[in-house]
Design an enzyme around this catalytic site. Sequence first.
Site, PDB file in Angstrom:
ATOM      1  N   ASN A   1       0.846  -1.189   0.000  1.00 29.88           N
ATOM      2  CA  ASN A   1       0.000   0.000   0.000  1.00 29.88           C
ATOM      3  C   ASN A   1       0.885   1.243   0.000  1.00 29.88           C
ATOM      4  OD1 ASN A   1       0.610  -0.824   2.701  1.00 29.88           O
ATOM      5  ND2 ASN A   1      -1.061   0.379   3.534  1.00 29.88           N
TER       6      ASN A   1
ATOM      7  N   GLU B   1       0.329   5.205   0.533  1.00 29.72           N
ATOM      8  CA  GLU B   1      -0.625   6.231   0.967  1.00 29.72           C
ATOM      9  C   GLU B   1      -0.199   7.618   0.493  1.00 29.72           C
ATOM     10  OE1 GLU B   1      -1.086   5.583   5.201  1.00 29.72           O
ATOM     11  OE2 GLU B   1      -2.305   3.787   4.825  1.00 29.72           O
TER      12      GLU B   1
ATOM     13  N   CYS C   1      -3.966   0.524  -2.717  1.00 30.42           N
ATOM     14  CA  CYS C   1      -3.838  -0.695  -1.916  1.00 30.42           C
ATOM     15  C   CYS C   1      -2.735  -1.598  -2.482  1.00 30.42           C
ATOM     16  CB  CYS C   1      -5.142  -1.475  -1.930  1.00 30.42           C
ATOM     17  SG  CYS C   1      -6.492  -0.693  -1.039  1.00 30.42           S
TER      18      CYS C   1
ATOM     19  N   GLU D   1      -2.801  -4.810  -3.192  1.00 30.15           N
ATOM     20  CA  GLU D   1      -3.220  -5.733  -4.259  1.00 30.15           C
ATOM     21  C   GLU D   1      -3.182  -5.039  -5.614  1.00 30.15           C
ATOM     22  OE1 GLU D   1      -4.665  -4.933  -1.415  1.00 30.15           O
ATOM     23  OE2 GLU D   1      -6.312  -6.286  -0.949  1.00 30.15           O
TER      24      GLU D   1
ATOM     25  N   CYS E   1     -10.169  -5.104   0.217  1.00 30.35           N
ATOM     26  CA  CYS E   1     -11.272  -4.139   0.254  1.00 30.35           C
ATOM     27  C   CYS E   1     -12.172  -4.335  -0.971  1.00 30.35           C
ATOM     28  CB  CYS E   1     -10.723  -2.708   0.297  1.00 30.35           C
ATOM     29  SG  CYS E   1     -10.120  -2.105  -1.287  1.00 30.35           S
TER      30      CYS E   1
ATOM     31  N   CYS F   1     -10.522  -3.582  -4.383  1.00 32.24           N
ATOM     32  CA  CYS F   1      -9.564  -4.622  -4.774  1.00 32.24           C
ATOM     33  C   CYS F   1     -10.282  -5.892  -5.192  1.00 32.24           C
ATOM     34  CB  CYS F   1      -8.581  -4.888  -3.643  1.00 32.24           C
ATOM     35  SG  CYS F   1      -7.410  -3.523  -3.431  1.00 32.24           S
TER      36      CYS F   1
HETATM   37  N1  THU Z   1      -5.335  -1.548   2.305  1.00 36.26           N
HETATM   38  C1  THU Z   1      -4.736  -2.354   1.369  1.00 36.26           C
HETATM   39  O1  THU Z   1      -3.580  -2.127   1.001  1.00 36.26           O
HETATM   40  N2  THU Z   1      -5.467  -3.368   0.841  1.00 36.26           N
HETATM   41  C2  THU Z   1      -6.756  -3.647   1.186  1.00 36.26           C
HETATM   42  O2  THU Z   1      -7.427  -4.401   0.502  1.00 36.26           O
HETATM   43  C3  THU Z   1      -7.301  -3.050   2.409  1.00 36.26           C
HETATM   44  C4  THU Z   1      -6.698  -1.731   2.765  1.00 36.26           C
HETATM   45  C5  THU Z   1      -4.580  -0.409   2.839  1.00 36.26           C
HETATM   46  C6  THU Z   1      -5.104   0.922   2.377  1.00 36.26           C
HETATM   47  C7  THU Z   1      -4.567   1.831   3.454  1.00 36.26           C
HETATM   48  O3  THU Z   1      -3.275   2.275   3.078  1.00 36.26           O
HETATM   49  C8  THU Z   1      -4.466   0.963   4.676  1.00 36.26           C
HETATM   50  O4  THU Z   1      -4.626  -0.376   4.233  1.00 36.26           O
HETATM   51  C9  THU Z   1      -5.491   1.265   5.734  1.00 36.26           C
HETATM   52  O5  THU Z   1      -6.766   1.237   5.220  1.00 36.26           O
END
Ligand code: THU
Length: 120
Positions: free
Chosen positions: A42, A44, A53, A55, A82, A85
């Site tokens: 991930n 940000e 994310c 994935e 999520c 994804c």
């Molecule tokens: N996140 C992912 O990388 N993948 C997911 O499917 C769920 C959420 C990350 C996004 C964000 O940077 C952190 O988790 C908190 O939500």
Amino acid sequence: MTDQELYEAAAAASQAAYAPYSKFLVGAAALMRDGRVVTGVNVENASYPVGICAERCAIARAVVEGAKPGDFEAIGITASPCGACRQWLHEFRFDRVAFMHEGELLVRRPDELLPDSFEL
Ligand code: THU
């Protein structure tokens, strides 16, 4: 490569995540049908919604290397995917999605994660 090994590759990759806001590090490792493993994390951003994310990061990296829907066998993820994804996992037609959920490595098909999903 087993789903457990794929998950371990995702966990190792997660250490490179850029998550200064949530501090929630996520890793993903996609197993391609040719045996390659493509990882993602991930990433940000101060403008929160534009982060990506793990994935989708892994899938996008594989696409840059020429991958198409159907070229992906499985993916290991350190968190439950999520909704956005799940739509990507459906688009790229993974056989299996292995993700850690409440301390257990669950293995699901994309259609189990997103039934009756949207397609064009
Ligand atoms: N996140 C992912 O990388 N993948 C997911 O499917 C769920 C959420 C990350 C996004 C964000 O940077 C952190 O988790 C908190 O939500």
